[in-house]
Design a protein around this motif. Sequence first.
Motif, PDB file in Angstrom:
ATOM      1  N   GLU A 143      11.811 -37.539   3.457  1.00  0.00           N
ATOM      2  CA  GLU A 143      13.122 -36.950   3.723  1.00  0.00           C
ATOM      3  C   GLU A 143      13.972 -36.911   2.453  1.00  0.00           C
ATOM      4  N   ALA A 144      13.878 -37.950   1.633  1.00  0.00           N
ATOM      5  CA  ALA A 144      14.676 -38.011   0.408  1.00  0.00           C
ATOM      6  C   ALA A 144      14.251 -36.936  -0.595  1.00  0.00           C
ATOM      7  N   LEU A 145      12.960 -36.753  -0.785  1.00  0.00           N
ATOM      8  CA  LEU A 145      12.481 -35.777  -1.769  1.00  0.00           C
ATOM      9  C   LEU A 145      12.716 -34.340  -1.298  1.00  0.00           C
ATOM     10  N   VAL A 146      12.503 -34.097  -0.011  1.00  0.00           N
ATOM     11  CA  VAL A 146      12.773 -32.760   0.527  1.00  0.00           C
ATOM     12  C   VAL A 146      14.273 -32.480   0.477  1.00  0.00           C
ATOM     13  N   GLY A 147      15.075 -33.445   0.866  1.00  0.00           N
ATOM     14  CA  GLY A 147      16.520 -33.254   0.835  1.00  0.00           C
ATOM     15  C   GLY A 147      17.040 -33.027  -0.568  1.00  0.00           C
ATOM     16  N   ASN A 148      16.475 -33.731  -1.537  1.00  0.00           N
ATOM     17  CA  ASN A 148      16.884 -33.546  -2.919  1.00  0.00           C
ATOM     18  C   ASN A 148      16.596 -32.132  -3.395  1.00  0.00           C
ATOM     19  N   ALA A 149      15.424 -31.618  -3.057  1.00  0.00           N
ATOM     20  CA  ALA A 149      15.059 -30.266  -3.483  1.00  0.00           C
ATOM     21  C   ALA A 149      15.971 -29.222  -2.830  1.00  0.00           C
ATOM     22  N   ARG A 150      16.373 -29.447  -1.603  1.00  0.00           N
ATOM     23  CA  ARG A 150      17.191 -28.466  -0.886  1.00  0.00           C
ATOM     24  C   ARG A 150      18.508 -28.163  -1.601  1.00  0.00           C
ATOM     25  N   TRP A 151      19.117 -29.195  -2.241  1.00  0.00           N
ATOM     26  CA  TRP A 151      20.388 -28.919  -2.916  1.00  0.00           C
ATOM     27  C   TRP A 151      20.209 -28.719  -4.420  1.00  0.00           C
ATOM     28  N   GLU A 152      19.274 -29.484  -5.033  1.00  0.00           N
ATOM     29  CA  GLU A 152      19.217 -29.436  -6.491  1.00  0.00           C
ATOM     30  C   GLU A 152      18.541 -28.183  -7.029  1.00  0.00           C
ATOM     31  N   VAL A 153      17.554 -27.651  -6.316  1.00  0.00           N
ATOM     32  CA  VAL A 153      16.893 -26.437  -6.808  1.00  0.00           C
ATOM     33  C   VAL A 153      17.867 -25.260  -6.881  1.00  0.00           C
ATOM     34  N   PRO A 154      18.599 -24.921  -5.810  1.00  0.00           N
ATOM     35  CA  PRO A 154      19.576 -23.826  -5.923  1.00  0.00           C
ATOM     36  C   PRO A 154      20.630 -24.100  -6.991  1.00  0.00           C
ATOM     37  N   PHE A 155      21.078 -25.348  -7.089  1.00  0.00           N
ATOM     38  CA  PHE A 155      22.075 -25.689  -8.101  1.00  0.00           C
ATOM     39  C   PHE A 155      21.520 -25.475  -9.509  1.00  0.00           C
ATOM     40  N   ARG A 170      12.381 -27.484 -14.278  1.00  0.00           N
ATOM     41  CA  ARG A 170      12.853 -28.550 -13.393  1.00  0.00           C
ATOM     42  C   ARG A 170      12.860 -28.086 -11.934  1.00  0.00           C
ATOM     43  N   ALA A 171      13.305 -26.868 -11.698  1.00  0.00           N
ATOM     44  CA  ALA A 171      13.349 -26.366 -10.323  1.00  0.00           C
ATOM     45  C   ALA A 171      11.952 -26.336  -9.704  1.00  0.00           C
ATOM     46  N   VAL A 172      10.980 -25.847 -10.468  1.00  0.00           N
ATOM     47  CA  VAL A 172       9.608 -25.808  -9.957  1.00  0.00           C
ATOM     48  C   VAL A 172       9.102 -27.229  -9.726  1.00  0.00           C
ATOM     49  N   GLY A 173       9.412 -28.147 -10.658  1.00  0.00           N
ATOM     50  CA  GLY A 173       8.985 -29.532 -10.487  1.00  0.00           C
ATOM     51  C   GLY A 173       9.559 -30.179  -9.235  1.00  0.00           C
ATOM     52  N   LEU A 174      10.807 -29.890  -8.936  1.00  0.00           N
ATOM     53  CA  LEU A 174      11.427 -30.421  -7.725  1.00  0.00           C
ATOM     54  C   LEU A 174      10.742 -29.880  -6.473  1.00  0.00           C
ATOM     55  N   LEU A 175      10.380 -28.616  -6.513  1.00  0.00           N
ATOM     56  CA  LEU A 175       9.692 -28.022  -5.367  1.00  0.00           C
ATOM     57  C   LEU A 175       8.279 -28.588  -5.212  1.00  0.00           C
ATOM     58  N   VAL A 176       7.625 -28.863  -6.325  1.00  0.00           N
ATOM     59  CA  VAL A 176       6.303 -29.492  -6.276  1.00  0.00           C
ATOM     60  C   VAL A 176       6.394 -30.854  -5.593  1.00  0.00           C
ATOM     61  N   GLN A 177       7.379 -31.645  -5.999  1.00  0.00           N
ATOM     62  CA  GLN A 177       7.569 -32.949  -5.371  1.00  0.00           C
ATOM     63  C   GLN A 177       7.853 -32.809  -3.877  1.00  0.00           C
ATOM     64  N   ALA A 178       8.717 -31.858  -3.547  1.00  0.00           N
ATOM     65  CA  ALA A 178       9.097 -31.679  -2.142  1.00  0.00           C
ATOM     66  C   ALA A 178       7.926 -31.221  -1.291  1.00  0.00           C
ATOM     67  N   ARG A 179       7.122 -30.287  -1.812  1.00  0.00           N
ATOM     68  CA  ARG A 179       5.987 -29.786  -1.029  1.00  0.00           C
ATOM     69  C   ARG A 179       4.951 -30.891  -0.800  1.00  0.00           C
ATOM     70  N   HIS A 180       4.684 -31.690  -1.830  1.00  0.00           N
ATOM     71  CA  HIS A 180       3.740 -32.798  -1.649  1.00  0.00           C
ATOM     72  C   HIS A 180       4.292 -33.807  -0.645  1.00  0.00           C
ATOM     73  N   ALA A 181       5.569 -34.134  -0.784  1.00  0.00           N
ATOM     74  CA  ALA A 181       6.170 -35.097   0.141  1.00  0.00           C
ATOM     75  C   ALA A 181       6.137 -34.577   1.565  1.00  0.00           C
ATOM     76  N   ASP A 182       6.433 -33.306   1.731  1.00  0.00           N
ATOM     77  CA  ASP A 182       6.466 -32.708   3.060  1.00  0.00           C
ATOM     78  C   ASP A 182       5.097 -32.783   3.729  1.00  0.00           C
TER      79      ASP A 182
END
Length: 273
Positions: free
Chosen positions: A163-175, A198-210
């Motif tokens: 939840e933390a990694l997905v939630g982080n990507a939801r706000w930080e990638v658009p920002f 960085r945006a792609v890296g955040l999405l990579v983390q989120a997709r793996h976490a999800d």
Amino acid sequence: MDESWLAEIAERLVRVEGIVGVCLGGSRAKGTHHADSDFDLGLYYRPPLDTAALRALAAELTGEATEVTEPGGWGPWVDGGGWLTVGGRRVDWIYRDVDRVGRIWRECRAGRFEVGVQAGHPLGVYSHAYVGELAVGRILADPEGELHRLQQETRAYPEPLREALVGNARWEVPFTLSVARKGAVRGDAFYVAGCLFRAVGLLVQARHADAGVWVFNEKGAVAGVDELPTANDDFAARAHSLFAALGTTPDTLTAALDEAEQWAADVIAGLTG
């Protein structure tokens, strides 16, 4: 392949004061290795660590004086170790403070993580990589069973961390992509590329976490998304195409960010967290 030589090295390592256990990690633990891939041995230790004994063992195994660092010799996160060549095979010793791994595991279960600066890791080292290494690693020596007990706990990906990694990507990638536009109008390809990375890296983390899958570092992580059970959107091809299209002018940089924002929105919409 006969890896009895590897087990023998591990058994000799755990006789060194401070070594708690030895775990094979990296591509060879995950089964994604090639014939010439390194053998990454995680040396899980508890201070004080007898590095003099490690240097002596390294010299015996390699037939020559081999540099073996003190803990912290390679930085705050990779920690230290040695690069050996044993019988023509590349064998890396990589220190891991077992108590630090345990603390990070407790943080993961509470939905907390940190990202540390480390040479060789342009996205930074995500603290939960320590846990993932052990979770998917192959334990070679563990006299007291400490690594096996911790590994059993870490097999299941903790929901709070997901939840933390997905939630982080939801706000930080658009920002991140929005602030990149300030560089695009000036033709600042360096800044835009950094934001996009960085945006792609955040999405990579989120997709793996999800998907409940541990990811260790940036190398191969984009391609790894396409191997996840939830993969169905050519993540890697679309991510790589963004970097290929950047260019260096305000127009090309802006166009690349337009595409990136739409792609990122699609990826985020597909996350379940």
